[in-house]
Design a protein around this motif. Structure first.
Motif, PDB file in Angstrom:
ATOM      1  N   TYR A  14       0.843  -1.196   0.000  1.00 54.69           N
ATOM      2  CA  TYR A  14       0.000   0.000   0.000  1.00 54.69           C
ATOM      3  C   TYR A  14       0.877   1.244   0.000  1.00 54.69           C
ATOM      4  N   ASP A  16       1.494   5.568  -0.097  1.00 52.56           N
ATOM      5  CA  ASP A  16       1.009   6.854   0.380  1.00 52.56           C
ATOM      6  C   ASP A  16       0.776   7.743  -0.841  1.00 52.56           C
ATOM      7  N   ALA A  17      -0.487   7.989  -1.159  1.00 49.78           N
ATOM      8  CA  ALA A  17      -0.837   8.731  -2.370  1.00 49.78           C
ATOM      9  C   ALA A  17      -0.372  10.177  -2.340  1.00 49.78           C
ATOM     10  N   GLU A  72      -6.418   0.125  -6.281  1.00 52.34           N
ATOM     11  CA  GLU A  72      -5.987   1.088  -5.269  1.00 52.34           C
ATOM     12  C   GLU A  72      -4.466   1.214  -5.253  1.00 52.34           C
ATOM     13  N   ASN A  76      -2.624   4.813  -5.959  1.00 57.12           N
ATOM     14  CA  ASN A  76      -1.886   5.460  -4.877  1.00 57.12           C
ATOM     15  C   ASN A  76      -0.383   5.484  -5.107  1.00 57.12           C
ATOM     16  N   ASP A 194       2.599   3.496   2.753  1.00 58.63           N
ATOM     17  CA  ASP A 194       1.642   4.067   3.695  1.00 58.63           C
ATOM     18  C   ASP A 194       1.948   3.445   5.053  1.00 58.63           C
TER      19      ASP A 194
END
Length: 215
Positions: A14, A16-17, A72, A76, A194
Motif C-alpha cells: 500500500y 502513500d498517495a 488502489e 496510490n 503508507d
C-alpha cells in the motif's frame, strides 16, 4: 545498500498517495532500467511509465474484472511502469540491435563484431526452431530487468511492488500495446509506503539447509 534491512521487510502493498518520487530520482531509476542487461543484448522490451493521474486511472480501470483489488495500489503509487515484451523476434529487430552496437562501438574489431552477430543469430535460431521457447526466453529477460530495477529502487529509497494480477489482453488494448509488436508482461508500482498499512509481522522463509546444496 542495507541488505539486512531488505532481508527483514515485507514488500510494500500500500502506497502513500500524497508522496511523489522526485523527478531526478525517477530519471535515475529509468536510466538504470534502460541499462539492465539481457541475453545476447536482445533488448526485447518497451516500458510505459505512468506518471499522470490519467495514465494510472486508465490502467486501474483495465486490470480486468478479477483483479480490481489491485486498482488502489496503482492509483496510490507515485508511478507505475508497464513492462512489455516483444511478441516475436523478426530479423529487423536484431538488425536494429546490431546497428546500434556498431554505432556505439561495442566491438573495436570489426571481425569480432561479425563473429558476434553470426553467433547471436545462430543462438536465436536455436531458440526459435530447436527449443521453440523464444517468447518464454524473452520474458525471462523482462523479469531480470524487473528484479534488478527493484533493487535499484531500494538503493534510491523508493518502494517497488511487482504486480501480475491483471488481464494482459485488457491492458494491451487500453494502451494499444499490441499494435507496437509487444504485449504486457508485468507491472511495477513505485512510490512510498503508507505507514498506517505496513505489515508489522516478521517475514517467513525456509531455513537455509532446505534451500542450499553445496557441492
Amino acid at each position: 545498500m542495507d541488505l539486512d534491512k531488505l532481508m527483514n521487510k515485507h514488500l510494500t502493498r500500500y502506497f502513500d498517495a500524497s508522496k511523489t518520487i522526485p523527478e531526478e530520482t525517477l530519471q535515475q531509476l529509468l536510466r538504470f532500467l534502460r541499462s539492465t542487461p539481457s541475453s545476447t543484448n536482445v533488448q526485447p522490451n518497451h516500458f510505459y511509465v505512468l506518471a499522470t493521474p490519467e495514465g494510472k486511472e486508465r490502467l486501474a480501470a483495465n486490470l480486468g474484472e478479477r483483479f480490481q483489488d489491485n486498482s488502489e495500489k496503482i492509483l496510490n503509487a507515485s508511478h507505475t511502469v508497464i513492462l512489455t515484451t516483444r511478441a516475436d523476434l523478426p530479423d529487423s529487430h536484431f538488425d536494429a540491435v546490431f546497428t546500434k552496437e556498431r554505432a556505439d562501438g561495442r566491438f573495436a574489431d570489426r571481425a569480432k563484431h561479425e563473429l558476434w552477430e553470426f553467433m547471436t543469430r545462430d543462438f536465436l535460431n536455436l531458440r526459435k526452431y530447436g527449443y521453440k521457447d523464444v517468447n518464454h526466453w524473452m520474458e525471462k529477460q523482462t523479469y531480470m530487468a524487473l528484479g534488478m530495477t527493484m533493487m535499484a529502487a531500494a538503493e534510491l529509497g523508493v518502494e517497488a511492488m511487482p504486480l501480475e494480477g491483471f488481464d494482459p489482453t485488457s491492458v494491451d488494448k487500453a494502451f494499444k500495446i499490441r499494435e507496437t509488436g509487444h504485449t504486457t508482461t508485468v507491472l511495477l508500482a513505485l512510490g512510498y509506503p503508507d505507514p498506517a498499512k505496513a505489515y508489522p509481522s516478521p517475514i517467513s522463509r525456509f531455513e537455509a539447509d532446505r534451500l542450499f546444496t553445496f557441492v
